[in-house]
Design a protein around this motif. Structure first.
Motif, PDB file in Angstrom:
ATOM      1  N   LYS A 160      -5.736   2.681  -2.807  1.00 49.13           N
ATOM      2  CA  LYS A 160      -7.091   3.232  -2.863  1.00 49.13           C
ATOM      3  C   LYS A 160      -7.140   4.526  -3.659  1.00 49.13           C
ATOM      4  O   LYS A 160      -8.227   5.036  -3.936  1.00 49.13           O
ATOM      5  CB  LYS A 160      -7.612   3.475  -1.439  1.00 49.13           C
ATOM      6  CG  LYS A 160      -7.686   2.224  -0.568  1.00 49.13           C
ATOM      7  CD  LYS A 160      -8.914   1.389  -0.863  1.00 49.13           C
ATOM      8  CE  LYS A 160      -8.996   0.181   0.062  1.00 49.13           C
ATOM      9  NZ  LYS A 160     -10.200  -0.613  -0.130  1.00 49.13           N
ATOM     10  N   ASP A 200     -11.281   2.529   8.598  1.00 55.10           N
ATOM     11  CA  ASP A 200     -12.517   1.850   8.995  1.00 55.10           C
ATOM     12  C   ASP A 200     -12.260   0.418   9.486  1.00 55.10           C
ATOM     13  O   ASP A 200     -13.183  -0.408   9.503  1.00 55.10           O
ATOM     14  CB  ASP A 200     -13.538   1.864   7.853  1.00 55.10           C
ATOM     15  CG  ASP A 200     -13.041   1.118   6.609  1.00 55.10           C
ATOM     16  OD1 ASP A 200     -11.839   0.772   6.548  1.00 55.10           O
ATOM     17  OD2 ASP A 200     -13.853   0.873   5.700  1.00 55.10           O
ATOM     18  N   ALA A 201     -11.030   0.149   9.903  1.00 58.57           N
ATOM     19  CA  ALA A 201     -10.767  -1.194  10.470  1.00 58.57           C
ATOM     20  C   ALA A 201     -11.563  -1.353  11.759  1.00 58.57           C
ATOM     21  O   ALA A 201     -11.868  -0.367  12.446  1.00 58.57           O
ATOM     22  CB  ALA A 201      -9.267  -1.358  10.754  1.00 58.57           C
ATOM     23  N   ARG A 238      -6.063   1.029  12.884  1.00 56.15           N
ATOM     24  CA  ARG A 238      -6.761   2.149  12.260  1.00 56.15           C
ATOM     25  C   ARG A 238      -5.830   3.204  11.662  1.00 56.15           C
ATOM     26  O   ARG A 238      -6.274   4.057  10.903  1.00 56.15           O
ATOM     27  CB  ARG A 238      -7.779   2.741  13.243  1.00 56.15           C
ATOM     28  CG  ARG A 238      -9.021   1.825  13.326  1.00 56.15           C
ATOM     29  CD  ARG A 238      -9.940   2.119  14.471  1.00 56.15           C
ATOM     30  NE  ARG A 238      -9.420   1.583  15.720  1.00 56.15           N
ATOM     31  CZ  ARG A 238     -10.138   1.406  16.828  1.00 56.15           C
ATOM     32  NH1 ARG A 238     -11.424   1.698  16.839  1.00 56.15           N
ATOM     33  NH2 ARG A 238      -9.583   0.928  17.923  1.00 56.15           N
ATOM     34  N   ASP A 275       0.856  -1.185   0.000  1.00 57.13           N
ATOM     35  CA  ASP A 275       0.000   0.000   0.000  1.00 57.13           C
ATOM     36  C   ASP A 275       0.894   1.237   0.000  1.00 57.13           C
ATOM     37  O   ASP A 275       1.534   1.541   1.022  1.00 57.13           O
ATOM     38  CB  ASP A 275      -0.889  -0.030   1.258  1.00 57.13           C
ATOM     39  CG  ASP A 275      -1.867   1.137   1.294  1.00 57.13           C
ATOM     40  OD1 ASP A 275      -1.594   2.156   0.632  1.00 57.13           O
ATOM     41  OD2 ASP A 275      -2.897   1.023   1.984  1.00 57.13           O
ATOM     42  N   ARG A 332      -2.669  -2.881  -2.894  1.00 57.04           N
ATOM     43  CA  ARG A 332      -3.786  -2.151  -2.261  1.00 57.04           C
ATOM     44  C   ARG A 332      -3.481  -0.674  -2.422  1.00 57.04           C
ATOM     45  O   ARG A 332      -2.623  -0.121  -1.720  1.00 57.04           O
ATOM     46  CB  ARG A 332      -3.895  -2.509  -0.787  1.00 57.04           C
ATOM     47  CG  ARG A 332      -5.030  -1.779  -0.042  1.00 57.04           C
ATOM     48  CD  ARG A 332      -5.056  -2.223   1.414  1.00 57.04           C
ATOM     49  NE  ARG A 332      -6.232  -1.754   2.132  1.00 57.04           N
ATOM     50  CZ  ARG A 332      -6.253  -0.627   2.864  1.00 57.04           C
ATOM     51  NH1 ARG A 332      -5.180   0.155   2.937  1.00 57.04           N
ATOM     52  NH2 ARG A 332      -7.353  -0.293   3.513  1.00 57.04           N
ATOM     53  N   ASN A 343      -6.243  -6.109  -4.512  1.00 56.26           N
ATOM     54  CA  ASN A 343      -7.287  -5.824  -3.521  1.00 56.26           C
ATOM     55  C   ASN A 343      -8.537  -5.258  -4.191  1.00 56.26           C
ATOM     56  O   ASN A 343      -8.435  -4.444  -5.126  1.00 56.26           O
ATOM     57  CB  ASN A 343      -6.765  -4.807  -2.494  1.00 56.26           C
ATOM     58  CG  ASN A 343      -7.706  -4.665  -1.309  1.00 56.26           C
ATOM     59  OD1 ASN A 343      -8.294  -5.634  -0.851  1.00 56.26           O
ATOM     60  ND2 ASN A 343      -7.869  -3.449  -0.826  1.00 56.26           N
ATOM     61  N   ASP A 344      -9.689  -5.661  -3.746  1.00 57.48           N
ATOM     62  CA  ASP A 344     -11.006  -5.089  -4.092  1.00 57.48           C
ATOM     63  C   ASP A 344     -11.528  -5.385  -5.502  1.00 57.48           C
ATOM     64  O   ASP A 344     -12.724  -5.549  -5.673  1.00 57.48           O
ATOM     65  CB  ASP A 344     -11.022  -3.541  -3.986  1.00 57.48           C
ATOM     66  CG  ASP A 344     -10.784  -3.014  -2.596  1.00 57.48           C
ATOM     67  OD1 ASP A 344     -10.973  -3.775  -1.627  1.00 57.48           O
ATOM     68  OD2 ASP A 344     -10.398  -1.834  -2.485  1.00 57.48           O
ATOM     69  N   SER A 351      -3.611   2.373   9.479  1.00 58.25           N
ATOM     70  CA  SER A 351      -3.473   1.935   8.079  1.00 58.25           C
ATOM     71  C   SER A 351      -4.806   1.838   7.361  1.00 58.25           C
ATOM     72  O   SER A 351      -4.862   1.939   6.142  1.00 58.25           O
ATOM     73  CB  SER A 351      -2.821   0.551   8.016  1.00 58.25           C
ATOM     74  OG  SER A 351      -1.512   0.608   8.476  1.00 58.25           O
ATOM     75  N   LYS A 352      -5.871   1.591   8.134  1.00 55.46           N
ATOM     76  CA  LYS A 352      -7.206   1.434   7.525  1.00 55.46           C
ATOM     77  C   LYS A 352      -8.176   2.128   8.466  1.00 55.46           C
ATOM     78  O   LYS A 352      -8.495   1.590   9.551  1.00 55.46           O
ATOM     79  CB  LYS A 352      -7.510  -0.062   7.377  1.00 55.46           C
ATOM     80  CG  LYS A 352      -8.913  -0.376   6.886  1.00 55.46           C
ATOM     81  CD  LYS A 352      -9.021  -1.861   6.550  1.00 55.46           C
ATOM     82  CE  LYS A 352     -10.463  -2.365   6.503  1.00 55.46           C
ATOM     83  NZ  LYS A 352     -11.297  -1.777   5.461  1.00 55.46           N
TER      84      LYS A 352
END
Ligand SMILES: Cc1ncc(COP(=O)(O)OP(=O)(O)O)c(N)n1
Ligand SMILES: Cc1ncsc1CCOP(=O)(O)O
Ligand SMILES: [Mg+2]
Length: 239
Positions: free
Chosen positions: A67, A165-166, A160, A22, A65, A95-96, A162-163
């Motif tokens: 975004k 909404d983890a 959180r 990422d 990953r 990813n995704d 790194s993400k």
């Protein structure tokens, strides 16, 4: 990874260290020092360097990953990363985005609760290795029944940074619960706040390996970081 079938890829993969590449976790110094005309070029060049280093250190799986990349950029990055992973016999996953995974010839795709459903993905792309995110035993069982080839389970520790909404940390016990629910059917990596200090605990709770962003991408020496994780996880499980 050069292998004949999806099953062959899953079985040949070393799941102990799973790098999530990422670019948003790269340090400004690493991006600044990388080759390239634009900031985006430098970011991708820097993440490629990190991926190569992690593969030298023993990472067996790499996930792209990003975004903030466009679809075209993702396909371009994915092709380059698949090529690098092929050179090391490692598995490459997007990813995704199943469309990007297919367009760049990736080995697989990783799908979460907001992405296309595993059973849909399996129908569209029978040859792709499909990973799925899970945070509890019941959901994990359903994902495996729906056709997931491996699971990413977490957030085990605080993630959180790194993400955003983890989930809040679930603790390593969630790994043992999921392993109890799915048995030895598929590989499972623990994700979220995993580092060299807690990686052995993740493995001891039934994970096949650890999936990390910061521990490798933000490391001063990504090769050493990957090697340290590999040692901490210890010998590979049967699955
Ligand atoms: C190996 C692995 N496990 C879990 C995730 C998280 O996926 P998801 O829940 O879809 O969240 P995003 O990463 O897309 O923000 C993952 N990426 N990899
Ligand atoms: C993508 C993802 N999914 C659950 S936690 C997480 C982030 C993991 O990042 P880090 O290894 O830096 O905690
Ligand atoms: Mg996702």
């Amino acid at each position: 990874m050069k292998a004949t079938s999806r099953r062959d890829k899953i079985e040949r993969t070393d799941w102990r260290v799973y790098l999530i590449a990422d670019p948003s976790a790269l340090s400004a110094e690493r991006v600044g020092a990388a080759a390239g005309q634009t900031d985006k070029d430098r970011r991708f060049s820097a993440i490629l360097d990190v991926v190569r280093a992690a593969l030298r250190g023993g990472a067996g799986v790499v996930q792209l990953r990003d975004k903030s990349a466009t679809s075209r950029e993702l396909v371009e990055y994915g092709r380059a990363l698949q090529d690098v992973c092929d050179g090391f016999g490692a598995l490459f996953v997007v990813n995704d985005r199943i469309d990007v995974a297919l367009a760049c010839g990736a080995d697989g795709v990783h799908l979460g609760p907001k992405d296309i459903e595993v059973s849909e993905a399996r129908r569209i792309a029978p040859r792709l290795v499909i990973g799925a995110s899970s945070g509890d035993a019941e959901g994990a069982r359903a994902l495996v029944e729906g056709g997931a080839d491996y699971l990413g389970v977490g957030a085990v520790y605080e993630a959180r940074a790194s993400k955003a909404d983890a989930s809040a940390p679930r603790g390593p016990g969630v790994l043992a619960e999921v392993r109890g629910a799915i048995g030895e059917s598929v590989p499972m990596v623990g994700i979220g706040g995993v580092n060299v200090q807690n990686a052995a605990q993740v493995a001891a709770h039934g994970a096949s390996g650890v999936a990390v962003i910061r521990e490798i991408v933000a490391a001063d020496e990504p090769e050493l970081a990957a090697r340290g994780l590999l040692q901490a996880v210890g010998p590979a499980r049967e699955i």
